[in-house]
Design an enzyme around this catalytic site. Sequence first.
Site, PDB file in Angstrom:
ATOM      1  N   ILE A 157     -10.257 -23.122 -14.558  1.00 24.11           N
ATOM      2  CA  ILE A 157      -9.265 -22.379 -15.349  1.00 24.11           C
ATOM      3  C   ILE A 157      -8.783 -23.217 -16.532  1.00 24.11           C
ATOM      4  O   ILE A 157      -8.698 -22.725 -17.661  1.00 24.11           O
ATOM      5  CB  ILE A 157      -8.079 -21.940 -14.459  1.00 24.11           C
ATOM      6  CG1 ILE A 157      -8.573 -20.959 -13.383  1.00 24.11           C
ATOM      7  CG2 ILE A 157      -6.971 -21.306 -15.295  1.00 24.11           C
ATOM      8  CD1 ILE A 157      -7.550 -20.629 -12.303  1.00 24.11           C
ATOM      9  N   ILE A 234       0.611 -21.746 -15.039  1.00 21.90           N
ATOM     10  CA  ILE A 234      -0.109 -20.634 -14.409  1.00 21.90           C
ATOM     11  C   ILE A 234      -0.707 -21.085 -13.079  1.00 21.90           C
ATOM     12  O   ILE A 234      -1.518 -20.357 -12.495  1.00 21.90           O
ATOM     13  CB  ILE A 234      -1.238 -20.075 -15.318  1.00 21.90           C
ATOM     14  CG1 ILE A 234      -2.166 -21.183 -15.812  1.00 21.90           C
ATOM     15  CG2 ILE A 234      -0.655 -19.332 -16.501  1.00 21.90           C
ATOM     16  CD1 ILE A 234      -3.205 -21.685 -14.873  1.00 21.90           C
ATOM     17  N   ALA A 235      -0.326 -22.285 -12.606  1.00 20.40           N
ATOM     18  CA  ALA A 235      -0.985 -22.849 -11.417  1.00 20.40           C
ATOM     19  C   ALA A 235      -0.238 -22.468 -10.142  1.00 20.40           C
ATOM     20  O   ALA A 235      -0.478 -21.401  -9.561  1.00 20.40           O
ATOM     21  CB  ALA A 235      -1.097 -24.356 -11.581  1.00 20.40           C
ATOM     22  N   ARG A 236       0.667 -23.317  -9.724  1.00 20.12           N
ATOM     23  CA  ARG A 236       1.542 -23.038  -8.587  1.00 20.12           C
ATOM     24  C   ARG A 236       2.927 -23.558  -8.951  1.00 20.12           C
ATOM     25  O   ARG A 236       3.057 -24.637  -9.547  1.00 20.12           O
ATOM     26  CB  ARG A 236       1.047 -23.726  -7.311  1.00 20.12           C
ATOM     27  CG  ARG A 236      -0.160 -23.044  -6.655  1.00 20.12           C
ATOM     28  CD  ARG A 236       0.185 -21.674  -6.068  1.00 20.12           C
ATOM     29  NE  ARG A 236      -0.963 -21.008  -5.463  1.00 20.12           N
ATOM     30  CZ  ARG A 236      -1.727 -20.106  -6.073  1.00 20.12           C
ATOM     31  NH1 ARG A 236      -1.494 -19.765  -7.325  1.00 20.12           N
ATOM     32  NH2 ARG A 236      -2.725 -19.528  -5.435  1.00 20.12           N
ATOM     33  N   GLU A 265       8.746 -18.945  -4.912  1.00 20.79           N
ATOM     34  CA  GLU A 265       8.312 -17.581  -5.138  1.00 20.79           C
ATOM     35  C   GLU A 265       8.465 -16.710  -3.888  1.00 20.79           C
ATOM     36  O   GLU A 265       8.133 -17.193  -2.803  1.00 20.79           O
ATOM     37  CB  GLU A 265       6.823 -17.667  -5.525  1.00 20.79           C
ATOM     38  CG  GLU A 265       6.352 -16.578  -6.406  1.00 20.79           C
ATOM     39  CD  GLU A 265       4.965 -16.915  -6.964  1.00 20.79           C
ATOM     40  OE1 GLU A 265       4.800 -17.964  -7.590  1.00 20.79           O
ATOM     41  OE2 GLU A 265       4.068 -16.105  -6.745  1.00 20.79           O
ATOM     42  N   HIS A 283       3.627 -13.480 -11.464  1.00 23.55           N
ATOM     43  CA  HIS A 283       2.347 -13.954 -10.900  1.00 23.55           C
ATOM     44  C   HIS A 283       1.211 -12.954 -11.208  1.00 23.55           C
ATOM     45  O   HIS A 283       0.576 -12.420 -10.299  1.00 23.55           O
ATOM     46  CB  HIS A 283       2.476 -14.182  -9.382  1.00 23.55           C
ATOM     47  CG  HIS A 283       1.483 -15.186  -8.861  1.00 23.55           C
ATOM     48  ND1 HIS A 283       1.805 -16.129  -7.918  1.00 23.55           N
ATOM     49  CD2 HIS A 283       0.163 -15.385  -9.150  1.00 23.55           C
ATOM     50  CE1 HIS A 283       0.736 -16.863  -7.642  1.00 23.55           C
ATOM     51  NE2 HIS A 283      -0.275 -16.427  -8.382  1.00 23.55           N
ATOM     52  N   GLY A 285      -1.556 -13.636 -12.937  1.00 27.27           N
ATOM     53  CA  GLY A 285      -2.812 -14.322 -13.300  1.00 27.27           C
ATOM     54  C   GLY A 285      -4.083 -13.511 -13.125  1.00 27.27           C
ATOM     55  O   GLY A 285      -4.870 -13.360 -14.050  1.00 27.27           O
TER      56      GLY A 285
HETATM   57  P1  NAP Z   1     -10.446 -26.218  -9.989  1.00 31.09           P
HETATM   58  O1  NAP Z   1     -11.672 -25.766 -10.726  1.00 31.09           O
HETATM   59  O2  NAP Z   1     -10.604 -26.891  -8.673  1.00 31.09           O
HETATM   60  O3  NAP Z   1      -9.654 -27.181 -10.995  1.00 31.09           O
HETATM   61  C1  NAP Z   1      -8.594 -27.985 -10.622  1.00 31.09           C
HETATM   62  C2  NAP Z   1      -8.485 -29.150 -11.584  1.00 31.09           C
HETATM   63  O4  NAP Z   1      -7.319 -29.877 -11.239  1.00 31.09           O
HETATM   64  C3  NAP Z   1      -9.640 -30.115 -11.534  1.00 31.09           C
HETATM   65  O5  NAP Z   1      -9.996 -30.442 -12.853  1.00 31.09           O
HETATM   66  C4  NAP Z   1      -9.093 -31.349 -10.841  1.00 31.09           C
HETATM   67  O6  NAP Z   1      -9.624 -32.537 -11.342  1.00 31.09           O
HETATM   68  C5  NAP Z   1      -7.640 -31.257 -11.265  1.00 31.09           C
HETATM   69  N1  NAP Z   1      -6.758 -31.971 -10.340  1.00 31.09           N
HETATM   70  C6  NAP Z   1      -6.640 -31.824  -9.009  1.00 31.09           C
HETATM   71  N2  NAP Z   1      -5.691 -32.647  -8.527  1.00 31.09           N
HETATM   72  C7  NAP Z   1      -5.218 -33.310  -9.600  1.00 31.09           C
HETATM   73  C8  NAP Z   1      -4.234 -34.303  -9.780  1.00 31.09           C
HETATM   74  N3  NAP Z   1      -3.545 -34.793  -8.723  1.00 31.09           N
HETATM   75  N4  NAP Z   1      -3.981 -34.750 -11.036  1.00 31.09           N
HETATM   76  C9  NAP Z   1      -4.670 -34.282 -12.089  1.00 31.09           C
HETATM   77  N5  NAP Z   1      -5.615 -33.337 -11.981  1.00 31.09           N
HETATM   78  C10 NAP Z   1      -5.880 -32.865 -10.756  1.00 31.09           C
HETATM   79  O7  NAP Z   1      -9.467 -24.998  -9.738  1.00 31.09           O
HETATM   80  P2  NAP Z   1      -9.286 -23.671 -10.636  1.00 31.09           P
HETATM   81  O8  NAP Z   1     -10.230 -22.634 -10.178  1.00 31.09           O
HETATM   82  O9  NAP Z   1      -9.258 -24.061 -12.060  1.00 31.09           O
HETATM   83  O10 NAP Z   1      -7.824 -23.221 -10.140  1.00 31.09           O
HETATM   84  C11 NAP Z   1      -6.698 -24.054 -10.328  1.00 31.09           C
HETATM   85  C12 NAP Z   1      -5.487 -23.495  -9.629  1.00 31.09           C
HETATM   86  O11 NAP Z   1      -4.964 -22.398 -10.366  1.00 31.09           O
HETATM   87  C13 NAP Z   1      -5.733 -22.886  -8.246  1.00 31.09           C
HETATM   88  O12 NAP Z   1      -5.769 -23.872  -7.240  1.00 31.09           O
HETATM   89  C14 NAP Z   1      -4.576 -21.937  -8.078  1.00 31.09           C
HETATM   90  O13 NAP Z   1      -3.504 -22.527  -7.402  1.00 31.09           O
HETATM   91  C15 NAP Z   1      -4.156 -21.620  -9.513  1.00 31.09           C
HETATM   92  N6  NAP Z   1      -4.361 -20.187  -9.841  1.00 31.09           N
HETATM   93  C16 NAP Z   1      -3.311 -19.433 -10.229  1.00 31.09           C
HETATM   94  C17 NAP Z   1      -3.498 -18.094 -10.515  1.00 31.09           C
HETATM   95  C18 NAP Z   1      -2.374 -17.198 -10.927  1.00 31.09           C
HETATM   96  O14 NAP Z   1      -2.407 -16.024 -10.578  1.00 31.09           O
HETATM   97  N7  NAP Z   1      -1.396 -17.663 -11.685  1.00 31.09           N
HETATM   98  C19 NAP Z   1      -4.777 -17.526 -10.409  1.00 31.09           C
HETATM   99  C20 NAP Z   1      -5.834 -18.336 -10.025  1.00 31.09           C
HETATM  100  C21 NAP Z   1      -5.625 -19.684  -9.721  1.00 31.09           C
HETATM  101  P3  NAP Z   1     -11.113 -33.051 -10.974  1.00 31.09           P
HETATM  102  O15 NAP Z   1     -12.048 -31.991 -11.487  1.00 31.09           O
HETATM  103  O16 NAP Z   1     -11.266 -34.309 -11.717  1.00 31.09           O
HETATM  104  O17 NAP Z   1     -11.153 -33.177  -9.475  1.00 31.09           O
END
Ligand code: NAP
Length: 316
Positions: A157, A234-236, A265, A283, A285
Site C-alpha cells: 500500500i 490509513i494503516a491502524r 475504533e 475506515h 480504505g
Molecule cells: P505490507 O505489504 O506487508 O507492507 C507493510 C510495510 O510496513 C512493509 O514495507 C514493512 O517493511 C513495513 N514495516 C513493518 N513493520 C515496520 C516497522 N516496525 N517500521 C517500519 N516499517 C515497518 O502490508 P500492506 O498490504 O501494505 O498493508 C499495510 C497495512 O495497511 C495492513 O497491515 C493494514 O493494517 C492496513 N490496511 C488498512 C486499510 C484500511 O481500510 N484503512 C486497508 C488495508 C490495509 P519491510 O517490507 O521492510 O518488512
Amino acid sequence: MRLLITRPMTTAVEERARAEFDVVIRPETSVLSHEEMICALREYDLVMPTLGDGFDAGVFSEVAEPRCKLLANFGVGINHIDVGAAKAAGVVVSNTPGAVTDATADIALTLILMSARRAGEGERLVRSGDWPGWHPTQMLGQHVTGKKLGVIGMGRIGTAIARRCHFGFGMQVFYNARSEKSPGFDATRLLDLQQLAAEVDFLVVAVPGGAETRHLVNADVLAAMQPHAHLINIARGEVVQQEALIAALQGQRIAGAGLDVYEFEPEVPQDLRELSNVTLLPHLGTATQEVRSAMGHMALDNIAAFVAGQPLPNQV
Ligand code: NAP
C-alpha cells in the site's frame, strides 16, 4: 466441514460460499463477542473472521482442542489475531493481501487532498448555508503538486501511495521501512522517523498494526513535523498516539491530519471530532463493491485450498 463467516458479505461472495461450503453467515455487522469467538473455535472447522474479531491468546487458552483449523481472515491486517497463539493451538491463519492495495492507496490520496485543500471544512461551510461566496483569500490550503511525501511502511500500500504521488503529483518520495526498496522511481529511505517527519510536507502511515508498531508515531515524531505539514493514517489507529496527535492539532503545531482509522475504533474522541483541521473517515480504505468481493473471493480461495489439502495461497 462447517464454515462460519462472521459478517454479511457482498452478494457474489455469499452466493459462492453457499454454493461451495456448508456455511453459516452471521447476520450481524458487529464484531464477535468473546463467547461467539469461543463458539466459533469449538463448533466450526473453518472461520472467516475480520477486523475487530479479537482472537487473542486468552480466547485460544479457553478452547483446549479447537475444532476450527483455519482462520481465513477477510482483510490484509491481522493485528486482531494472535498468530502465534493460533499456531500453538493448531489453527492456520490466512489473509487477503494485494486485493486491498489500490483502494486503500486511493483513500490515502483522498485524505491527502482533503486535508491539504480543507475539503471537509469547505463541505461543512457549504452545507451550513453560511458560505458568503468566493474571494481571493478564502480558505487557503496547501498546494500538493511538487511537495515532499514521507511514507512510513513502504510495502504494497505504501508503494502504491508513493507511485500515485510521484507520477500523479510530481512529488518527491521519502520513506521508512525495515528494508531498502526499489519501487521503480526515485525514493529515498530515511532510517530515522523523526528525520523523515522533519523532511516532508505529507507524512503517511502505512505500516501494519500490532505490538511492534504501536505508537510508532508518538509525540516526538509529531513534534519533528513542520507546522505546515499534514499527517495521514490509513494503516491502524494504534500506530499513532492519538492523544499526542490531538494535542498537536489543538496547538496547531501541524497543519492538519487525515484519518481513516482510530486508536480505539469505532470510538472517535469528542476532542478530535471538534477540530476543524482534521478529516475523519469511517475506515473506508477497501470499501468498494469490487474490492470487498475480491477480498471475499480471496478468503474463500484460501478456504477451498485448505479443504482440498493444498497449500494456502495466502498463509500468514
Ligand atoms: P505490507 O505489504 O506487508 O507492507 C507493510 C510495510 O510496513 C512493509 O514495507 C514493512 O517493511 C513495513 N514495516 C513493518 N513493520 C515496520 C516497522 N516496525 N517500521 C517500519 N516499517 C515497518 O502490508 P500492506 O498490504 O501494505 O498493508 C499495510 C497495512 O495497511 C495492513 O497491515 C493494514 O493494517 C492496513 N490496511 C488498512 C486499510 C484500511 O481500510 N484503512 C486497508 C488495508 C490495509 P519491510 O517490507 O521492510 O518488512
